[in-house]
Design a protein around this motif. Structure first.
Motif, PDB file in Angstrom:
ATOM      1  N   LEU A 191      -6.388  13.063  -8.184  1.00 27.42           N
ATOM      2  CA  LEU A 191      -5.068  13.281  -7.581  1.00 27.42           C
ATOM      3  C   LEU A 191      -4.131  13.825  -8.642  1.00 27.42           C
ATOM      4  O   LEU A 191      -3.984  13.239  -9.711  1.00 27.42           O
ATOM      5  CB  LEU A 191      -4.494  11.976  -7.043  1.00 27.42           C
ATOM      6  N   ARG A 221       0.820  -1.216   0.000  1.00 24.32           N
ATOM      7  CA  ARG A 221       0.000   0.000   0.000  1.00 24.32           C
ATOM      8  C   ARG A 221       0.854   1.268   0.000  1.00 24.32           C
ATOM      9  O   ARG A 221       0.417   2.316  -0.438  1.00 24.32           O
ATOM     10  CB  ARG A 221      -0.900   0.042   1.244  1.00 24.32           C
ATOM     11  N   THR A 222       2.080   1.141   0.543  1.00 23.88           N
ATOM     12  CA  THR A 222       2.947   2.314   0.654  1.00 23.88           C
ATOM     13  C   THR A 222       3.751   2.576  -0.616  1.00 23.88           C
ATOM     14  O   THR A 222       4.526   3.531  -0.671  1.00 23.88           O
ATOM     15  CB  THR A 222       3.950   2.133   1.815  1.00 23.88           C
ATOM     16  N   PHE A 223       3.582   1.739  -1.630  1.00 23.01           N
ATOM     17  CA  PHE A 223       4.331   1.927  -2.887  1.00 23.01           C
ATOM     18  C   PHE A 223       4.099   3.347  -3.410  1.00 23.01           C
ATOM     19  O   PHE A 223       2.971   3.823  -3.427  1.00 23.01           O
ATOM     20  CB  PHE A 223       3.854   0.894  -3.919  1.00 23.01           C
ATOM     21  N   PRO A 224       5.162   4.033  -3.845  1.00 21.70           N
ATOM     22  CA  PRO A 224       4.975   5.437  -4.244  1.00 21.70           C
ATOM     23  C   PRO A 224       4.078   5.589  -5.479  1.00 21.70           C
ATOM     24  O   PRO A 224       4.313   4.954  -6.510  1.00 21.70           O
ATOM     25  CB  PRO A 224       6.396   5.936  -4.518  1.00 21.70           C
ATOM     26  N   SER A 279      -5.399   4.740  -4.460  1.00 27.01           N
ATOM     27  CA  SER A 279      -6.450   3.920  -5.073  1.00 27.01           C
ATOM     28  C   SER A 279      -7.804   4.196  -4.437  1.00 27.01           C
ATOM     29  O   SER A 279      -8.812   4.336  -5.126  1.00 27.01           O
ATOM     30  CB  SER A 279      -6.141   2.427  -4.887  1.00 27.01           C
ATOM     31  N   LYS A 306       1.864   7.252  11.107  1.00 27.95           N
ATOM     32  CA  LYS A 306       1.332   8.050  10.004  1.00 27.95           C
ATOM     33  C   LYS A 306       0.196   8.954  10.450  1.00 27.95           C
ATOM     34  O   LYS A 306      -0.498   8.670  11.422  1.00 27.95           O
ATOM     35  CB  LYS A 306       0.827   7.109   8.903  1.00 27.95           C
ATOM     36  N   GLU A 325       9.072  11.457   8.874  1.00 29.24           N
ATOM     37  CA  GLU A 325       9.805  11.235   7.625  1.00 29.24           C
ATOM     38  C   GLU A 325       9.489  12.278   6.564  1.00 29.24           C
ATOM     39  O   GLU A 325      10.241  12.424   5.605  1.00 29.24           O
ATOM     40  CB  GLU A 325       9.462   9.838   7.073  1.00 29.24           C
ATOM     41  N   ILE A 336      -0.293  14.568  -9.382  1.00 30.77           N
ATOM     42  CA  ILE A 336       1.067  14.361  -8.871  1.00 30.77           C
ATOM     43  C   ILE A 336       1.857  15.631  -9.095  1.00 30.77           C
ATOM     44  O   ILE A 336       1.956  16.134 -10.216  1.00 30.77           O
ATOM     45  CB  ILE A 336       1.766  13.185  -9.575  1.00 30.77           C
ATOM     46  N   ILE A 356      -2.062  -4.533  -5.330  1.00 30.35           N
ATOM     47  CA  ILE A 356      -1.766  -4.089  -3.961  1.00 30.35           C
ATOM     48  C   ILE A 356      -1.922  -5.275  -3.035  1.00 30.35           C
ATOM     49  O   ILE A 356      -2.975  -5.924  -2.994  1.00 30.35           O
ATOM     50  CB  ILE A 356      -2.709  -2.956  -3.520  1.00 30.35           C
ATOM     51  N   ARG A 362       5.012  12.445  -5.446  1.00 32.19           N
ATOM     52  CA  ARG A 362       5.264  11.140  -6.075  1.00 32.19           C
ATOM     53  C   ARG A 362       5.306  10.010  -5.053  1.00 32.19           C
ATOM     54  O   ARG A 362       5.067   8.857  -5.383  1.00 32.19           O
ATOM     55  CB  ARG A 362       6.609  11.165  -6.820  1.00 32.19           C
ATOM     56  N   THR A 363       5.655  10.363  -3.806  1.00 34.44           N
ATOM     57  CA  THR A 363       5.793   9.337  -2.766  1.00 34.44           C
ATOM     58  C   THR A 363       4.465   9.006  -2.092  1.00 34.44           C
ATOM     59  O   THR A 363       4.428   8.149  -1.213  1.00 34.44           O
ATOM     60  CB  THR A 363       6.777   9.813  -1.675  1.00 34.44           C
ATOM     61  N   PHE A 364       3.387   9.658  -2.489  1.00 32.49           N
ATOM     62  CA  PHE A 364       2.086   9.380  -1.873  1.00 32.49           C
ATOM     63  C   PHE A 364       1.779   7.888  -1.956  1.00 32.49           C
ATOM     64  O   PHE A 364       1.981   7.263  -2.995  1.00 32.49           O
ATOM     65  CB  PHE A 364       1.003  10.187  -2.602  1.00 32.49           C
ATOM     66  N   PRO A 365       1.289   7.289  -0.858  1.00 35.45           N
ATOM     67  CA  PRO A 365       1.096   5.825  -0.886  1.00 35.45           C
ATOM     68  C   PRO A 365       0.022   5.394  -1.889  1.00 35.45           C
ATOM     69  O   PRO A 365      -1.092   5.902  -1.874  1.00 35.45           O
ATOM     70  CB  PRO A 365       0.697   5.480   0.548  1.00 35.45           C
ATOM     71  N   TYR A 366       0.406   4.435  -2.714  1.00 32.60           N
ATOM     72  CA  TYR A 366      -0.459   3.974  -3.800  1.00 32.60           C
ATOM     73  C   TYR A 366      -1.762   3.371  -3.259  1.00 32.60           C
ATOM     74  O   TYR A 366      -2.824   3.532  -3.862  1.00 32.60           O
ATOM     75  CB  TYR A 366       0.310   2.956  -4.646  1.00 32.60           C
ATOM     76  N   GLY A 367      -1.690   2.707  -2.108  1.00 28.62           N
ATOM     77  CA  GLY A 367      -2.896   2.121  -1.519  1.00 28.62           C
ATOM     78  C   GLY A 367      -3.930   3.191  -1.196  1.00 28.62           C
ATOM     79  O   GLY A 367      -5.122   3.043  -1.497  1.00 28.62           O
ATOM     80  N   ILE A 397      -9.061   7.712  -5.486  1.00 28.88           N
ATOM     81  CA  ILE A 397      -9.441   7.754  -6.909  1.00 28.88           C
ATOM     82  C   ILE A 397     -10.751   6.983  -7.125  1.00 28.88           C
ATOM     83  O   ILE A 397     -11.649   7.456  -7.818  1.00 28.88           O
ATOM     84  CB  ILE A 397      -8.303   7.161  -7.781  1.00 28.88           C
ATOM     85  N   GLY A 423       3.731   7.975  -7.564  1.00 30.66           N
ATOM     86  CA  GLY A 423       4.397   8.480  -8.770  1.00 30.66           C
ATOM     87  C   GLY A 423       4.993   7.346  -9.595  1.00 30.66           C
ATOM     88  O   GLY A 423       4.848   7.306 -10.825  1.00 30.66           O
TER      89      GLY A 423
END
Lengths: 372, 372
Positions: free
Chosen positions: B118, A101-104, B109, B33, B18, B120, A120, B101-106, B112, A106
């Protein structure tokens, strides 16, 4: 025994220092981001900068080490990690990769736009991380012993303090503060090649906030929560230890809290063994507090879980709260009930144990203190 | 002066420890987080756990602090950070948010899938971070002074060493190692409330790898690269300092490298001022090395940039390499040319300076050493 298995390759684009899975599967750590890809057959790839290439080859000897500059896309050298990951995915003819889930986002966009399917996958990717090997236990023990030593240093310092006016504490004429005790703790950790960040030395009403790291003078007759969680500078395994001291005399209310937390930890420990339902361990604490009339409401009382797994992350699986999952032999967990009331203060006692077939073993035992 | 402005709200779901932007815009830091949302009008929101709520209200007094439990989605309480971010976005009637770009993909999703657009946005989100205020400079100076003190402690320790058989170093009969010097450095940092992680004490061929933190015995007549980058435990600003020592006598090859690096740093510094093209600063180093016949190829020579911005991140904008951008008054940057040859060793000299209208000022000067 490990139920949820991944059914495809795993991709990380992350900082190896922050993503324990990469450290776990490669042994390699570096400041800055890199690409880690593990194929379904266990074959592992790292893409690193030129600067890291030789060190990565030496340290992560089981991985195929690529340079960023090894890849081309559409006839041009790649310049980004996402581009290199895409080129590697193409080279390995993969269609689909698992990401966390934390995959970037971008990087995800670039891969998706180029036809890669991202799945995911909920962590943990490597459930075997929950079962510690003998050598992992040894490494955690190093960090836990560092925490023990640092706790004893804090104990000596606070015990040696004179009680002055307004219940302030003094050592050789210097007023004792959270910062001074924290420095003593963190220096002791360094003697063990461990780093303490966020070390908690919180007194009085500060101790009633479990995440307050503490500042300003320490006082007699108030609870001082000391939570030490060192990370080993070499191998990255953590220790975790909490004791609560009172320099002088605790009020009856504080003493009652201490007795309850002590009993709650004992009760929780007595339920720990391979196969124990996690919820029942957590409930042992809740029941102990309820029986003693120590209530939890509006952010006061027993406001956190009973503990958490410990390893390459300070908080990892399993979490000891209301889960119906079972503990397994080889889990290394903290057991750390606590009570927090703004008017009185905070009490927490934390030890780290290894779950065994028949019960538990302390990773590195340390006696309890309270009034000193 | 700040050219690239955001034209919409900013959303982070990240660890405040971070993600420096969150610390910069809220002053709040916490393990774990949280959600940070800044509206276009500068109104800021933080969503934190119950545990962090009161502390966040106190520390991030300019932000609206929400509890995770303040939100509902589809008539149910939200349980995830992404869910709470979605509920907040809906409440504020936002359609589109900027993410890094580092926003978590999970999380991406989930947003969106629920109709949020979103965008970038390339960092930096807050270009004003590149221009340090007087109070920020004061905080960086605290960390830089800590680094200076720690460097002097390392200098004293290495200088006091006796040269024994096989050129090994001994202090009071104990063999001097990277770890011993590193512990001395990190302890000194703690006296300044600073934490040193990854402190480099690398000797001989280890020093030829700029990211090797160093291990094992130190030797006379070899270069020892010491790179100290402390982070202040309270406010989070970094310092960064490198010196290279030789205990005993340097070989002519090492001496030549040292002289070249020293001259390269001087040449780079002489080009620093408001409006200077960044590339020209980096080229000053390259030209100095070329003129002296010290070549860069196959991973040896001058293999990194000349420096980087320093603030709430150890590496931030501007990066001093081949960019055509200009330096601006208020930039705080490292200037750290280095040379690395596996057969000879490594040399790096690093100082931190403030860019001014007419030149530069050291943040906290420290003299140079070489043979000691």
């Amino acid at each position: 025994m490990i139920s949820k298995r991944l059914t495809g390759p795993v991709l990380y684009i992350a900082n190896a220092e922050e993503e324990a899975d990469i450290l776990y599967r490669t042994g390699f750590s570096a400041p800055g981001k890199l690409v880690f890809l593990e194929e379904r057959n266990g074959k592992r790839h790292l893409i690193v900068s030129d600067l890291e290439f030789k060190r990565a080859q030496r340290v992560a000897s089981e991985c195929h080490i690529w340079r960023l500059t090894d890849f081309e896309l559409f006839g041009k050298p790649v310049s980004s990690l996402a581009g290199s990951a895409l080129a590697l995915i193409n080279r390995l003819k993969l269609k689909k990769v698992n990401v966390s889930r934390t995959f970037p986002y971008g990087c995800a966009s670039i891969l998706i736009d180029n036809g890669v399917e991202l799945v995911i996958h909920d962590k943990p990717f490597y459930r075997q991380r929950e079962i510690k090997s003998e050598s992992e236990i040894r490494l955690i023990r190093q960090s836990q012993r560092a925490a023990n030593d640092a706790m004893l240093a804090a104990w000596r310092l606070i015990k040696s303090a004179e009680i002055g006016k307004k219940k302030l504490l003094f050592v050789n004429g210097t007023q004792l503060t959270s910062d001074l005790v924290r420095a003593e703790i963190n220096k002791t950790l360094l003697d063990h090649n461990c780093v303490g960040t966020g070390t908690i030395v919180a007194c009085g009403s500060q101790a009633a906030d479990p995440h307050e790291s503490g500042y300003g003078p320490l006082y007699a007759n108030e609870s001082i929560v000391i939570d030490i969680f060192p990370r080993h500078d070499r191998h990255g395994y953590w220790g975790d230890l909490t004791r609560t001291f009172v320099r002088g005399k605790a009020s009856p209310a504080l003493r009652k809290m201490y007795n309850a937390v002590y009993a709650a930890q004992k009760a929780a420990l007595s339920r720990i063994r391979h196969g124990a339902i996690i919820r029942s361990v957590h409930m042992a604490c809740e029941e102990e507090f309820e029986r003693r009339g120590l209530e939890t409401e509006s952010g006061e009382g027993f406001i956190h879980s009973t503990g958490h797994g410990l390893g390459l992350e300070i908080h990892e699986n399993p979490t000891l709260s209301s889960s119906g999952d079972k503990l397994r032999a080889g889990n290394v967990i903290t057991v750390e009930p606590g009570l927090y009331y703004h008017a009185t203060g905070g009490i927490r006692i934390e030890d780290v144990v290894l779950v065994t077939d028949t019960g538990y073993r302390y990773i590195a035992g340390l006696k309890n203190f309270f009034e000193i």
